[in-house]
Design a protein around this motif. Structure first.
Motif, PDB file in Angstrom:
ATOM      1  N   SER A 176       0.840  -1.105   0.087  1.00 45.24           N
ATOM      2  CA  SER A 176      -0.132  -0.101  -0.050  1.00 45.24           C
ATOM      3  C   SER A 176       0.784   1.188  -0.058  1.00 45.24           C
ATOM      4  O   SER A 176       1.658   1.644   0.938  1.00 45.24           O
ATOM      5  CB  SER A 176      -0.937  -0.116   1.224  1.00 45.24           C
ATOM      6  N   SER A 177       0.805   2.263  -0.943  1.00 50.75           N
ATOM      7  CA  SER A 177       1.124   3.368  -0.983  1.00 50.75           C
ATOM      8  C   SER A 177       0.555   4.270  -2.040  1.00 50.75           C
ATOM      9  O   SER A 177       0.153   3.704  -3.515  1.00 50.75           O
ATOM     10  CB  SER A 177       2.413   3.661  -1.172  1.00 50.75           C
ATOM     11  N   TYR A 178       0.311   5.476  -1.981  1.00 46.24           N
ATOM     12  CA  TYR A 178      -0.499   6.245  -2.724  1.00 46.24           C
ATOM     13  C   TYR A 178      -0.246   7.641  -2.804  1.00 46.24           C
ATOM     14  O   TYR A 178       0.267   8.093  -1.687  1.00 46.24           O
ATOM     15  CB  TYR A 178      -2.035   6.472  -2.384  1.00 46.24           C
TER      16      TYR A 178
ATOM     17  N   THR B  43       2.757  22.807  -6.381  1.00 41.12           N
ATOM     18  CA  THR B  43       2.176  21.595  -6.152  1.00 41.12           C
ATOM     19  C   THR B  43       2.731  21.030  -4.988  1.00 41.12           C
ATOM     20  O   THR B  43       3.915  21.054  -4.632  1.00 41.12           O
ATOM     21  CB  THR B  43       2.841  20.714  -7.494  1.00 41.12           C
ATOM     22  N   TRP B  44       1.454  20.455  -4.347  1.00 42.50           N
ATOM     23  CA  TRP B  44       1.893  19.755  -3.016  1.00 42.50           C
ATOM     24  C   TRP B  44       1.605  18.494  -3.018  1.00 42.50           C
ATOM     25  O   TRP B  44       0.712  17.931  -3.824  1.00 42.50           O
ATOM     26  CB  TRP B  44       0.843  20.404  -1.911  1.00 42.50           C
ATOM     27  N   ARG B  45       2.505  17.516  -2.402  1.00 43.80           N
ATOM     28  CA  ARG B  45       2.427  16.270  -2.556  1.00 43.80           C
ATOM     29  C   ARG B  45       2.454  15.440  -1.199  1.00 43.80           C
ATOM     30  O   ARG B  45       3.299  15.792  -0.351  1.00 43.80           O
ATOM     31  CB  ARG B  45       3.576  15.689  -3.384  1.00 43.80           C
ATOM     32  N   LEU B  46       1.345  14.491  -1.081  1.00 43.48           N
ATOM     33  CA  LEU B  46       1.381  13.688   0.323  1.00 43.48           C
ATOM     34  C   LEU B  46       1.573  12.157  -0.234  1.00 43.48           C
ATOM     35  O   LEU B  46       1.050  11.839  -1.335  1.00 43.48           O
ATOM     36  CB  LEU B  46       0.017  13.860   0.819  1.00 43.48           C
ATOM     37  N   ALA B  47       2.381  11.552   0.415  1.00 44.97           N
ATOM     38  CA  ALA B  47       2.343   9.925   0.191  1.00 44.97           C
ATOM     39  C   ALA B  47       1.439   9.675   1.467  1.00 44.97           C
ATOM     40  O   ALA B  47       1.594   9.699   2.588  1.00 44.97           O
ATOM     41  CB  ALA B  47       3.575   9.342   0.337  1.00 44.97           C
ATOM     42  N   LEU B  48       0.458   8.666   0.987  1.00 50.00           N
ATOM     43  CA  LEU B  48      -0.496   7.975   1.956  1.00 50.00           C
ATOM     44  C   LEU B  48      -0.083   6.359   1.959  1.00 50.00           C
ATOM     45  O   LEU B  48      -0.257   5.717   1.133  1.00 50.00           O
ATOM     46  CB  LEU B  48      -1.805   7.945   1.359  1.00 50.00           C
ATOM     47  N   ASP B  49       0.462   6.320   3.122  1.00 46.76           N
ATOM     48  CA  ASP B  49       1.090   5.060   3.524  1.00 46.76           C
ATOM     49  C   ASP B  49       2.584   4.818   2.548  1.00 46.76           C
ATOM     50  O   ASP B  49       2.437   5.526   1.637  1.00 46.76           O
ATOM     51  CB  ASP B  49       0.297   3.820   3.286  1.00 46.76           C
ATOM     52  N   MET B  50       3.356   4.058   3.231  1.00 45.49           N
ATOM     53  CA  MET B  50       4.713   3.563   2.288  1.00 45.49           C
ATOM     54  C   MET B  50       5.272   2.178   2.728  1.00 45.49           C
ATOM     55  O   MET B  50       5.974   1.827   3.573  1.00 45.49           O
ATOM     56  CB  MET B  50       5.829   4.573   3.259  1.00 45.49           C
ATOM     57  N   GLY B  51       4.128   1.363   2.212  1.00 48.31           N
ATOM     58  CA  GLY B  51       4.253  -0.220   2.280  1.00 48.31           C
ATOM     59  C   GLY B  51       5.653  -0.803   1.589  1.00 48.31           C
ATOM     60  O   GLY B  51       6.302   0.039   0.951  1.00 48.31           O
ATOM     61  N   ALA B  52       5.976  -2.040   1.958  1.00 42.13           N
ATOM     62  CA  ALA B  52       7.130  -2.738   1.093  1.00 42.13           C
ATOM     63  C   ALA B  52       7.053  -2.584  -0.178  1.00 42.13           C
ATOM     64  O   ALA B  52       5.988  -2.760  -0.955  1.00 42.13           O
ATOM     65  CB  ALA B  52       7.070  -4.058   1.798  1.00 42.13           C
ATOM     66  N   GLY B  53       8.059  -2.152  -0.637  1.00 40.41           N
ATOM     67  CA  GLY B  53       8.352  -1.899  -2.187  1.00 40.41           C
ATOM     68  C   GLY B  53       7.860  -0.896  -2.743  1.00 40.41           C
ATOM     69  O   GLY B  53       8.347  -0.298  -3.868  1.00 40.41           O
ATOM     70  N   ALA B  54       7.364   0.268  -1.776  1.00 38.06           N
ATOM     71  CA  ALA B  54       6.792   1.490  -2.217  1.00 38.06           C
ATOM     72  C   ALA B  54       7.697   2.643  -2.624  1.00 38.06           C
ATOM     73  O   ALA B  54       7.551   3.466  -3.642  1.00 38.06           O
ATOM     74  CB  ALA B  54       5.917   1.954  -1.140  1.00 38.06           C
ATOM     75  N   MET B  55       8.938   2.617  -1.913  1.00 36.14           N
ATOM     76  CA  MET B  55      10.175   3.428  -2.399  1.00 36.14           C
ATOM     77  C   MET B  55      10.583   3.510  -3.762  1.00 36.14           C
ATOM     78  O   MET B  55      10.467   4.568  -4.316  1.00 36.14           O
ATOM     79  CB  MET B  55      11.133   3.423  -1.299  1.00 36.14           C
ATOM     80  N   GLY B  56      10.587   2.197  -4.278  1.00 41.55           N
ATOM     81  CA  GLY B  56      11.028   2.260  -5.543  1.00 41.55           C
ATOM     82  C   GLY B  56      10.008   2.594  -6.741  1.00 41.55           C
ATOM     83  O   GLY B  56      10.432   3.320  -7.607  1.00 41.55           O
ATOM     84  N   ALA B  57       8.591   2.149  -6.342  1.00 36.52           N
ATOM     85  CA  ALA B  57       7.863   2.438  -7.205  1.00 36.52           C
ATOM     86  C   ALA B  57       7.512   3.651  -7.246  1.00 36.52           C
ATOM     87  O   ALA B  57       7.080   4.530  -8.212  1.00 36.52           O
ATOM     88  CB  ALA B  57       6.339   1.599  -6.806  1.00 36.52           C
TER      89      ALA B  57
END
Length: 258
Positions: free
Chosen positions: A20-22, A33-47
């Motif tokens: 999960s990451s959005y 432009t403002w940017r929020l990450a909603l969750d940072m689950g396993a594998g999200a950093m690369g994606a």
């Protein structure tokens, strides 16, 4: 507001998706432009790096501290500390009590990181980040968990603002209904089928996600957090039994405007 699905695999990363990451983006009145990450689950950093530079995040919002929702905070910390173009400004993290300690544990560090300063969620409290107004509601899960109700500028000229609700992980509960009420987009987990004989108090079924959306009278339902072993078409069909509106299955790279 513009939502990009970074990762949508439930419980574990899948062969086609990170956990999960959005990414949620919106422009303020000055055009920034403002940017929020909603969750940072396993594998999200690369994606995530397919869609933005992690250094450009204005905040990370964490629903709860299971690894499929927060594991890659440790990698974000490493990126901010050691990228050769640094030093970089810290990225604020909002999450349940214990988030700072959780990052320290995952990073194998002796000290709490100064690159990811943490603020603890307060249920029903409001947080303003740029053009976003965020309210969180406590939801039903084995660990402290929160659904996020986020209001921001609409991409549609007919209205000035829009509301996106992200369920995080939850079973049906009053907090979820409060967070979802009247949302333009409901980004809802749907991890089980009603035939799974699943334990209560952990996740929604496809049918339950649809029924939550119907009660809340949301504009659109996006189903996410579906495990890689699950039957996606059946979960979507169940949701359609409960919700008469527009339904879609989340997929990496999918963009939704609200």
């Amino acid at each position: 507001m513009r939502l990009t699905i970074v990762g949508c695999s439930g419980s574990v990363p899948g062969p086609a998706s990170a956990s999960s990451s959005y990414l949620l983006e919106a422009d303020d009145a000055a055009g920034r432009t403002w940017r929020l990450a909603l969750d940072m689950g396993a594998g999200a950093m690369g994606a995530l790096q397919r869609f933005c530079d992690p250094r450009d995040l204005d905040a990370v919002l964490i629903s709860h501290l299971h690894p499929d929702h927060c594991a890659d905070l440790a990698h974000l910390d490493t990126y901010l500390k050691y990228h050769p173009e640094g030093p970089f400004e810290p990225v604020p993290v909002y999450g349940p009590f214990g988030t700072s300690k959780r990052i320290q544990q995952m990073a194998g560090a002796d000290d709490v990181t100064d690159k990811l300063p943490c603020t603890v969620w307060q249920a029903s409290g409001e947080t303003r980040i740029g053009p976003f107004l965020i309210t969180v509601e406590a939801v039903r899960h084995p660990v402290p968990a929160y659904a996020m109700r986020i209001e921001g500028p609409s991409e549609h000229r007919a209205r000035a603002s829009a509301i996106l609700t992200y369920t995080g992980d939850t079973d049906e509960c009053d907090g979820l209904d409060v967070a979802a009420a009247g949302a333009d987009v409901l980004l809802s987990e749907a991890s089980f089928l009603t035939t799974d004989d699943a334990p209560a108090g952990i996740h929604l079924t496809g049918l339950a996600a649809g029924e939550v959306a119907e009660r809340a009278q949301v504009g659109r339902l996006i189903l996410t957090h579906i495990p890689p072993w699950a039957d996606c078409p059946s979960i979507e069909a169940e949701a359609a039994r409960g919700f008469s509106g527009d339904i879609a299955l989340a997929r990496p790279g999918m963009r939704v405007e609200a």
